[in-house]
Design an enzyme around this catalytic site. Structure first.
Site, PDB file in Angstrom:
ATOM      1  CG  PHE A 150      -0.271   0.395   2.520  1.00  0.00           C
ATOM      2  CD1 PHE A 150      -0.015   1.735   2.819  1.00  0.00           C
ATOM      3  CD2 PHE A 150       0.124  -0.561   3.438  1.00  0.00           C
ATOM      4  CE1 PHE A 150       0.626   2.099   4.002  1.00  0.00           C
ATOM      5  CE2 PHE A 150       0.763  -0.213   4.615  1.00  0.00           C
ATOM      6  CZ  PHE A 150       1.024   1.120   4.892  1.00  0.00           C
ATOM      7  CE  LYS A 174      -3.108  -8.566  -4.165  1.00  0.00           C
ATOM      8  NZ  LYS A 174      -3.633  -7.594  -3.164  1.00  0.00           N
ATOM      9  CD  GLU A 177      -5.629  -6.080   0.416  1.00  0.00           C
ATOM     10  OE1 GLU A 177      -4.728  -5.968  -0.435  1.00  0.00           O
ATOM     11  OE2 GLU A 177      -5.584  -6.904   1.351  1.00  0.00           O
ATOM     12  CB  CYS A 282      10.632  -0.588   2.785  1.00  0.00           C
ATOM     13  SG  CYS A 282      11.276  -0.074   1.202  1.00  0.00           S
TER      14      CYS A 282
END
Ligand code: NAD
Length: 485
Positions: A150, A174, A177, A282
């Site tokens: 995300f 992908k 979400e 990160c």
């Protein structure tokens, strides 16, 4: 709901998923409902693989110098739509507008790199014995998948889309979400840039779709970026199906601050590293090791942190659960005896009471065995540990299971070199708080921050997204002359 429901993107068209199950897409800025995202099924994945497989022969046969023309145009479209993309990125992720602008600029740089691939993928050829030539070629793999997190809704997809596709593969993305909106917009821009239908596809969903990707026999390679927990699941599952896999995981990055560091510059860098993108990077500094007497620098870090204001120059964290988790870490550290120098708990932004904000937080006198010292917090929090020597600082850094980044702040070149050699991380900074290598240098950590061989961007990605064909040819009319010819 501000936007229409998110759909999958298969064979150049936006289509409904086969399941009616959806999740809400909530803006972290104000808690407003932006859209819904479908939880697709393995049938949708199958449709996407079929479309990608059908597109592969023509796309992979096109010479790379023609394929990259799409990405020259895509780059211009990213530039033209920068403002709109940045706004969308901020809305769904919660980061500030200027952070989103930087994110789209990074997408442009990544695309520029892909346009240079024809210069980098030339094979080798050599006459190995009289009349006999050996030649290598980089051949695309086929249908590949990219699973993304995300925290960078546009940049992380662009770590893989331009390189993998320019190298001749067809891709299924992908998205997370939590932030599916930017990906759909990227699909539109790729189409506008002239990418043939089926070469790029999106299947939205959760872990069910990730499993379907790992298990689908039509997918040759899987790249993953996200938490270490899921990186391990994906790496193991994909490789157990004999797929090529590269899985980037979480991080706990250490900044080592030495007494000779430039105080102002160090304080600004530390504060920016821990709080940029609300600490949800990160590469964010999450732990600082103060070596010797550096109280004057810590005071300045606190001054800098106090200038970072939620809702102004600090974005929101992704969700209510995330805010609660981050604040829980701070409270636990406090209970265990750490000292909260700057406290970001209970941050409120006027007019955005449903936004999920955490203010910048500086925790001092953290012990290496506390959770805030060991675990990825993924919020604007820095945990300061104190040591007397550089070797003690390195021992703390080396003991952490991750290995994305580490940085040192010093004016001593020999000491900086010593730390570059001894730190156990893939990306090291010297007087740089967020040591992200820029193109053409590749991005990738070590240890539990990355599973698989090679890096995800830059030149290293060529090896991941292609396989090498070696041909040996003889067009010499003479009969064999020696054992090699
Ligand atoms: P995440 O691991 O929760 O999710 C990543 C992806 O995996 C998403 O698409 C999600 O739908 C899917 N997923 C989630 N749970 C799953 C499960 N149980 N099984 C299969 N798939 C699953 O990560 P996130 O919260 O979206 O992103 C934050 C994490 O990503 C942080 O740990 C951060 O350090 C890491 N990250 C790492 C890098 C890097 O380069 N190493 C870059 C960006 C983010």
């Amino acid at each position: 709901m501000k936007y229409s429901p998110v759909q999958n993107y298969i064979n150049g068209k936006f289509v409904d998923a086969s399941s009616a199950r959806t999740l809400q897409v909530i803006s972290p800025i104000d808690g407003n409902l932006l859209s819904t995202v479908p939880m697709s099924t393995s049938k949708d994945m199958d449709d996407a693989v079929k479309a990608a497989k059908a597109a592969f022969p023509a796309w992979s046969k096109m010479p790379i110098k023609e394929r990259v023309q799409v990405f020259f145009r895509y780059k211009i479209l990213l530039e033209k739509n920068l403002k709109e993309l940045a706004e969308l990125c901020s809305e769904e992720n919660g980061k500030t507008y200027s952070e989103s602008v930087a994110e789209i600029e990074k997408c442009i740089e990544l695309t520029e790199f892909a346009t240079s691939l024809p210069q980098l993928v030339t094979g080798e050829i050599l006459e190995v014995s009289k009349g006999v030539e050996c030649r290598t070629e980089h051949v695309p793999l086929g249908v590949v998948a990219s699973i993304v997190p995300f925290n960078f809704p546009a940049m992380v997809p662009n770590w893989t889309i331009p390189n993998a596709i320019a190298l001749g593969n067809c891709m299924i993305l992908k998205p997370s979400e939590k932030v599916p909106l930017c990906s759909g917009r990227l699909a539109q821009l790729l189409k506008e840039a002239g990418l043939p239908d089926g070469v790029f596809n999106i299947v939205n969903g959760d872990s069910e779709i990730v499993t379907a990707i790992c298990d689908h026999p039509g997918i040759e390679a899987v790249s993953f970026v996200g938490s270490t927990k899921v990186a391990k699941i994906v790496y193991q599952r994909a490789t157990s199906q004999f797929k090529r896999a590269l899985a980037l995981g979480g991080a706990k990055n250490h900044l080592m601050v030495l007494p000779d560091a430039k105080p102002d510059m160090t304080a600004q860098n530390v504060a920016a590293s821990m709080s940029g993108c609300a600490g949800q990077r990160c590469m964010a500094a999450s732990a600082m090791v103060a070596v010797g007497e550096v109280d004057h620098i810590i005071n300045k870090i606190c001054d800098e942190a106090k200038k970072i204001i939620p809702g102004e120059n600090l974005g929101a964290v992704i969700s209510k659960e995330s805010k609660e988790r981050i604040e829980g870490y701070i409270t636990e550290a406090e209970k265990q005896g750490a000292k909260i120098l700057v406290d970001g708990r209970n941050a409120k932004v006027k007019g955005k009471e449903n936004g999920t904000y955490v203010g910048p937080t500086v925790i001092d006198y953290v012990k290496p065995d506390m959770a805030v010292a060991k675990e990825e917090i993924f919020g604007p929090v820095i945990s300061i540990m104190r040591t007397n020597t550089v070797d003690e600082a390195l021992a703390i850094e080396n003991a952490n299971p991750y290995g994305n980044a580490a940085s040192v702040f010093t004016q001593n070149g020999g000491m900086a070199r010593y730390i570059i050699d001894k730190a156990s991380a893939g990306m090291i900074g010297v007087n740089v708080g967020v040591p992200v290598p820029r193109e053409p240098f590749s991005f990738g950590g070590w240890n539990e921050s990355k599973f698989g061989v090679g890096d995800i961007t830059g030149k290293s990605s060529i090896e991941f997204w292609t396989k090498l064909k070696k041909s040996t040819t003889k067009w010499n009319p003479e009969a064999g002359v020696n054992w090699m010819s």
